[in-house]
Design an enzyme around this catalytic site. Structure first.
Site, PDB file in Angstrom:
ATOM      1  N   GLU A 164      -9.829  10.794   9.159  1.00  0.00           N
ATOM      2  CA  GLU A 164      -8.599  11.575   9.342  1.00  0.00           C
ATOM      3  C   GLU A 164      -8.055  12.161   8.042  1.00  0.00           C
ATOM      4  O   GLU A 164      -7.440  13.210   8.061  1.00  0.00           O
ATOM      5  CB  GLU A 164      -7.526  10.802  10.111  1.00  0.00           C
ATOM      6  CG  GLU A 164      -6.908   9.651   9.392  1.00  0.00           C
ATOM      7  CD  GLU A 164      -5.855   8.925  10.229  1.00  0.00           C
ATOM      8  OE1 GLU A 164      -5.184   9.562  11.033  1.00  0.00           O
ATOM      9  OE2 GLU A 164      -5.724   7.709  10.051  1.00  0.00           O
ATOM     10  N   ARG A 166       6.095  14.161   9.819  1.00  0.00           N
ATOM     11  CA  ARG A 166       5.699  14.016  11.221  1.00  0.00           C
ATOM     12  C   ARG A 166       4.567  14.974  11.588  1.00  0.00           C
ATOM     13  O   ARG A 166       3.955  14.817  12.632  1.00  0.00           O
ATOM     14  CB  ARG A 166       6.902  14.287  12.127  1.00  0.00           C
ATOM     15  CG  ARG A 166       8.010  13.262  11.985  1.00  0.00           C
ATOM     16  CD  ARG A 166       9.281  13.718  12.650  1.00  0.00           C
ATOM     17  NE  ARG A 166       9.161  13.752  14.089  1.00  0.00           N
ATOM     18  CZ  ARG A 166       9.596  12.797  14.905  1.00  0.00           C
ATOM     19  NH1 ARG A 166      10.172  11.742  14.413  1.00  0.00           N
ATOM     20  NH2 ARG A 166       9.465  12.904  16.201  1.00  0.00           N
ATOM     21  N   TRP A 201       5.004  21.496  16.090  1.00  0.00           N
ATOM     22  CA  TRP A 201       3.581  21.121  16.129  1.00  0.00           C
ATOM     23  C   TRP A 201       3.063  21.699  17.438  1.00  0.00           C
ATOM     24  O   TRP A 201       3.457  21.274  18.519  1.00  0.00           O
ATOM     25  CB  TRP A 201       3.456  19.599  16.092  1.00  0.00           C
ATOM     26  CG  TRP A 201       2.071  19.098  15.904  1.00  0.00           C
ATOM     27  CD1 TRP A 201       1.389  19.012  14.720  1.00  0.00           C
ATOM     28  CD2 TRP A 201       1.200  18.571  16.903  1.00  0.00           C
ATOM     29  NE1 TRP A 201       0.132  18.473  14.948  1.00  0.00           N
ATOM     30  CE2 TRP A 201      -0.008  18.190  16.265  1.00  0.00           C
ATOM     31  CE3 TRP A 201       1.302  18.382  18.280  1.00  0.00           C
ATOM     32  CZ2 TRP A 201      -1.080  17.637  16.958  1.00  0.00           C
ATOM     33  CZ3 TRP A 201       0.230  17.836  18.968  1.00  0.00           C
ATOM     34  CH2 TRP A 201      -0.945  17.471  18.301  1.00  0.00           C
ATOM     35  N   ASN A 249      11.968  19.473  21.451  1.00  0.00           N
ATOM     36  CA  ASN A 249      10.796  18.592  21.309  1.00  0.00           C
ATOM     37  C   ASN A 249      10.397  18.143  22.705  1.00  0.00           C
ATOM     38  O   ASN A 249      11.268  17.851  23.518  1.00  0.00           O
ATOM     39  CB  ASN A 249      11.137  17.333  20.501  1.00  0.00           C
ATOM     40  CG  ASN A 249      11.287  17.620  19.023  1.00  0.00           C
ATOM     41  OD1 ASN A 249      11.078  18.743  18.582  1.00  0.00           O
ATOM     42  ND2 ASN A 249      11.651  16.599  18.274  1.00  0.00           N
ATOM     43  N   GLY A 250       9.096  18.024  22.945  1.00  0.00           N
ATOM     44  CA  GLY A 250       8.646  17.565  24.262  1.00  0.00           C
ATOM     45  C   GLY A 250       7.861  18.648  24.961  1.00  0.00           C
ATOM     46  O   GLY A 250       7.460  19.650  24.343  1.00  0.00           O
ATOM     47  N   LYS A 309      -9.640   5.899   9.213  1.00  0.00           N
ATOM     48  CA  LYS A 309      -8.906   6.304   8.004  1.00  0.00           C
ATOM     49  C   LYS A 309      -9.696   7.357   7.242  1.00  0.00           C
ATOM     50  O   LYS A 309      -9.157   8.372   6.815  1.00  0.00           O
ATOM     51  CB  LYS A 309      -8.649   5.108   7.069  1.00  0.00           C
ATOM     52  CG  LYS A 309      -7.613   4.105   7.485  1.00  0.00           C
ATOM     53  CD  LYS A 309      -6.189   4.592   7.476  1.00  0.00           C
ATOM     54  CE  LYS A 309      -5.813   5.153   8.819  1.00  0.00           C
ATOM     55  NZ  LYS A 309      -5.135   4.310   9.753  1.00  0.00           N
ATOM     56  N   HIS A 369     -30.055  -0.273  17.994  1.00  0.00           N
ATOM     57  CA  HIS A 369     -30.112   0.285  19.353  1.00  0.00           C
ATOM     58  C   HIS A 369     -29.842   1.790  19.352  1.00  0.00           C
ATOM     59  O   HIS A 369     -29.545   2.361  20.388  1.00  0.00           O
ATOM     60  CB  HIS A 369     -29.126  -0.448  20.257  1.00  0.00           C
ATOM     61  CG  HIS A 369     -29.440  -1.907  20.408  1.00  0.00           C
ATOM     62  ND1 HIS A 369     -30.537  -2.355  21.105  1.00  0.00           N
ATOM     63  CD2 HIS A 369     -28.842  -3.005  19.895  1.00  0.00           C
ATOM     64  CE1 HIS A 369     -30.587  -3.679  21.046  1.00  0.00           C
ATOM     65  NE2 HIS A 369     -29.570  -4.099  20.302  1.00  0.00           N
ATOM     66  N   LYS A 410       2.486  12.768  13.010  1.00  0.00           N
ATOM     67  CA  LYS A 410       2.789  11.350  12.829  1.00  0.00           C
ATOM     68  C   LYS A 410       3.122  10.666  14.158  1.00  0.00           C
ATOM     69  O   LYS A 410       2.489   9.695  14.523  1.00  0.00           O
ATOM     70  CB  LYS A 410       3.937  11.199  11.828  1.00  0.00           C
ATOM     71  CG  LYS A 410       4.299   9.752  11.503  1.00  0.00           C
ATOM     72  CD  LYS A 410       3.157   9.035  10.808  1.00  0.00           C
ATOM     73  CE  LYS A 410       3.412   7.569  10.569  1.00  0.00           C
ATOM     74  NZ  LYS A 410       2.191   6.848  10.203  1.00  0.00           N
ATOM     75  N   GLU A 421     -11.313   0.865  12.106  1.00  0.00           N
ATOM     76  CA  GLU A 421     -10.109   1.339  11.418  1.00  0.00           C
ATOM     77  C   GLU A 421     -10.496   2.027  10.104  1.00  0.00           C
ATOM     78  O   GLU A 421      -9.949   3.072   9.753  1.00  0.00           O
ATOM     79  CB  GLU A 421      -9.162   0.155  11.192  1.00  0.00           C
ATOM     80  CG  GLU A 421      -7.893   0.451  10.414  1.00  0.00           C
ATOM     81  CD  GLU A 421      -7.012   1.537  11.023  1.00  0.00           C
ATOM     82  OE1 GLU A 421      -7.251   1.981  12.155  1.00  0.00           O
ATOM     83  OE2 GLU A 421      -6.086   1.969  10.318  1.00  0.00           O
ATOM     84  N   CYS A 428       6.862  17.558  16.475  1.00  0.00           N
ATOM     85  CA  CYS A 428       8.025  18.404  16.257  1.00  0.00           C
ATOM     86  C   CYS A 428       9.218  17.591  15.768  1.00  0.00           C
ATOM     87  O   CYS A 428       9.372  16.427  16.109  1.00  0.00           O
ATOM     88  CB  CYS A 428       8.408  19.074  17.561  1.00  0.00           C
ATOM     89  SG  CYS A 428       7.065  19.974  18.320  1.00  0.00           S
TER      90      CYS A 428
HETATM   91  C1  F6R Z   1      -4.064   6.806  12.568  1.00  0.00           C
HETATM   92  C2  F6R Z   1      -2.803   6.794  13.263  1.00  0.00           C
HETATM   93  C3  F6R Z   1      -2.806   7.021  14.730  1.00  0.00           C
HETATM   94  C4  F6R Z   1      -1.707   6.186  15.412  1.00  0.00           C
HETATM   95  C5  F6R Z   1      -1.616   6.556  16.901  1.00  0.00           C
HETATM   96  C6  F6R Z   1      -0.616   5.689  17.631  1.00  0.00           C
HETATM   97  O1  F6R Z   1      -3.905   6.546  11.206  1.00  0.00           O
HETATM   98  O2  F6R Z   1      -1.771   6.639  12.671  1.00  0.00           O
HETATM   99  O3  F6R Z   1      -4.048   6.757  15.291  1.00  0.00           O
HETATM  100  O4  F6R Z   1      -2.009   4.841  15.258  1.00  0.00           O
HETATM  101  O5  F6R Z   1      -1.249   7.900  17.027  1.00  0.00           O
HETATM  102  O6  F6R Z   1       0.652   5.821  17.075  1.00  0.00           O
HETATM  103  P1  F6R Z   1       1.761   4.733  17.305  1.00  0.00           P
HETATM  104  O7  F6R Z   1       1.322   3.475  16.648  1.00  0.00           O
HETATM  105  O8  F6R Z   1       3.006   5.300  16.691  1.00  0.00           O
HETATM  106  O9  F6R Z   1       1.897   4.550  18.789  1.00  0.00           O
END
Ligand code: F6R
Length: 608
Positions: free
Chosen positions: A488, A27, A72, A97-98, A485, A504, A603, A481, A2
């Site tokens: 997502e 975000r 969100w 927010n929250g 990527k 395994h 985000k 990672e 949010c």
């Molecule tokens: C994936 C991604 C998320 C963040 C996770 C932690 O591309 O961006 O997995 O890494 O939500 O976020 P931060 O680093 O802001 O604590």
């Protein structure tokens, strides 16, 4: 997650609010709305589409005070009735927010008092509570303060009243909120980028602060209700850093910003001949001297950075290191060792799970905390004893890219400083690593030159539904990672395995429709990895290998090779991340997904 924007001015604030919401779109959100005051009444406009829809719907709306929000969904589905702002009896409007944890009992008592609820959100209780106190003759400030004493949970809120066009009240606890200071106009926002077109002068509210904004000024009250002063700072965020420029997506822009982001992060050490603990804070030397082990807490991509660091810290500094997913650690009964350094890693510094894990660690007796974070004013930075800022600049794309590689650079610095303080880093090795760090931006730039080849490779994935990523040792977290990527942003189901684990179980999945992507650095595990790749080929699996020079893995039927530069030693995970980011990006383009705002994701994950 949010986003909040609010404004009180002598001009029409609607364009300011809408521009602010656009800047918060990154975000992640599923609905948006605003409320504008005109002196007698409040006009609300909400939309379940993009902010662009809200812009159209509010074309006729005007006023000199207003609050706006991107939502969100947490409590209640994404819908117009659940979109913020929420209102009480057309008199009070609020954005939030929250999460309010005790909203069910508050809802029950407010319903008993005659309030009608028109949404499924936890937020609506705040609007009715403020109304109930305001209706008893309290000022809007006092009504908000009284309301806050009844809330359990996390909040950043903005509040306005229909009959009070001269005041905007806001408050924060557990969710970020800042004040923007203009000339006879004032603003609130959850993120500075929302206010860049109107001001750079900013006050970051502290936990528990409540503020009263008018056109002429603002008063801030701390959590005890005492009026207080908070410093006005000049934001260093530049407009270019949050604009797309020549790129098609923020993710592509941010992938290409990595050489500069790394250079900025390493600036403090790259100009010196030796490493000092002081880069982590004044007390770093004495804290590091007492540390017996490391515990890294983080989520998602940041957790992957921590997993790479575990290899470095144990191998180079000789210190036992554990890495835990923050959302699990916070609910696990664990044994604290006060001599453990708790390292949190977070791009945003506001991730609720990571913050809660840090607080849990402190509560069970951990004394030493260090944050690696990209946002200087964030909660994680403020709540940690030591810190190192990654200086990646704002990351707008939901998929983390430049934040990850700068986290790795910061963690490598931490490893070296710890090793040096323990007498495990000979001067010639220190110089060698510093030299390699200085070279890193150039090395990354060279890998970025593979972009057209990777775009070409991505075409093979257009019709795929699954993918396996393989790596070994230091590069297993890089395989994870890469898988994260890809899944997502392209929505292809992707999993990562340490290559030795294949036989395994997961080998059963391998056939011609299951592309297998492997990170193949020229390191001590190369020959083992090659045998694992043979196992895949023998089952008809199609291989996509990112291979360092001199690995002698040959292109052939079902084996596609992307040639990486020389092996970069310990820094190799940083270089091997780049092509996997590019691969995910170009596969997502093939699939036509919303690269910067993948479905269902946000985000900054500021809720649990
Ligand atoms: C994936 C991604 C998320 C963040 C996770 C932690 O591309 O961006 O997995 O890494 O939500 O976020 P931060 O680093 O802001 O604590």
């Amino acid at each position: 997650m949010c986003g909040i924007v609010g404004a009180i001015a002598s001009r029409n604030v609607v364009p300011i609010l809408l521009e602010g919401l656009k800047r918060l779109e990154y975000r992640g959100y599923d609905s948006a709305g605003l409320v504008i005051g005109n002196g007698q009444s409040l006009e609300r406009v909400r939309s379940t589409g993009r902010v662009a829809d809200l812009v159209e719907k509010s074309a006729q709306t005007q006023g000199q005070i207003g609050i706006a929000h991107t939502r969100w969904a947490t409590h209640g589905v994404p819908s117009e009735r659940n979109a913020h702002p929420h209102m009480s009896r057309d008199q009070i409007a609020i954005v939030h927010n929250g999460i309010i944890e005790n909203y069910e009992e508050l809802r029950a008592s407010l319903t008993a008092a005659g309030y009608e609820f028109s949404s499924d959100t936890d937020t609506e209780v705040i609007a009715h509570l403020v109304h109930s106190h305001y209706a008893r003759g309290n000022t809007l400030l006092a009504a908000t303060q009284a309301t806050l004493t009844e809330l359990v949970g996390a909040y950043a809120i903005g509040v306005i009243a229909a009959d009070n066009p001269d005041q905007l009240i806001c408050a924060r606890r557990g969710s970020p909120l800042l004040l923007g200071i203009g000339e006879n106009e004032h603003f609130i926002a959850s993120d500075m980028s929302a206010l860049l077109p109107v001001t750079r002068r900013v006050i970051y509210l502290e936990e528990g602060d409540v503020a009263e904004l008018s056109r002429k000024g603002c008063r801030i009250f701390d959590e005890t209700g005492t009026e207080t002063q908070r410093p006005v700072q000049l934001s260093e965020l530049s407009n270019e850093s949050v604009e797309l420029g020549q790129y098609r997506h923020y993710m592509q822009k941010e992938i290409h910003e990595q050489p500069q982001a790394l250079a900025n992060t390493l600036e403090s050490v790259c100009n010196s001949q030796s490493l000092i603990p002081g880069i982590f804070g004044a007390d770093a030397h004495s804290i590091f001297a007492q540390v017996e082990s490391i515990l890294i807490l983080a989520c998602g991509t940041s957790n992957h950075a921590g997993q790479v660091a575990r290899y470095w810290i144990e191998e180079i500094a000789g210190i036992p290191c554990n890495v835990e997913i923050a959302s699990e650690y916070r609910y696990r009964t664990s044994v604290a060792n006060p001599k453990t350094l708790v390292v949190t890693i977070s791009q945003s510094g506001e991730t609720a799970d990571t913050l809660a894990a840090l607080n849990h660690a402190k509560n069970i007796g951990h004394e030493f905390s260090l944050a690696i974070c990209n946002v200087p004013e964030s909660a994680i930075i403020r709540q940690s004893k030591l810190r190192l800022l990654t200086r990646a600049g704002p990351e707008i794309g939901v998929a983390s890219t430049k934040a990850f590689t700068t986290q790795l650079a910061a963690l490598f610095l931490l490893t070296l400083v710890l090793a040096k303080q323990r007498g495990k880093l000979a001067p010639e090795l220190e110089s060698q690593y510093l030299h390699e760090l200085r070279h890193l931006p150039v090395a990354v730039q060279k890998v970025l030159a593979l972009e057209p080849l990777i775009a070409d490779m991505a075409r093979h994935f257009a019709d795929k539904h699954h993918a396996l990523f393989l790596g070994r040792g230091l590069h297993f977290p890089i395989a994870m990672e890469g898988a994260l990527k890809l899944k997502e942003i392209s929505y292809i189901h992707a999993e990562a395995y340490p290559a030795g684990e294949l036989k395994h179980g997961p080998l059963a999945l391998v056939d011609k429709d299951m592309p297998v992507i492997s990170v193949a650095p020229n390191d001590a595990l190369l020959e083992k990895l090659k045998s694992n790749l043979q196992e895949v080929r023998a089952r008809g699996g199609e291989l996509y290998v990112f291979a360092d020079a001199n690995t002698h893995i040959r292109e052939g039927d079902g084996v596609h090779i992307m040639h990486m530069p020389e092996h970069a030693g310990y820094l190799s995970p940083i270089l091997h991340t780049i092509p996997l980011q590019l691969l995910a990006y170009y596969v997502a383009l093939q699939k036509g997904t919303d690269v910067d705002k993948p479905r269902n994701l946000a985000k900054s994950v500021t809720v649990e």
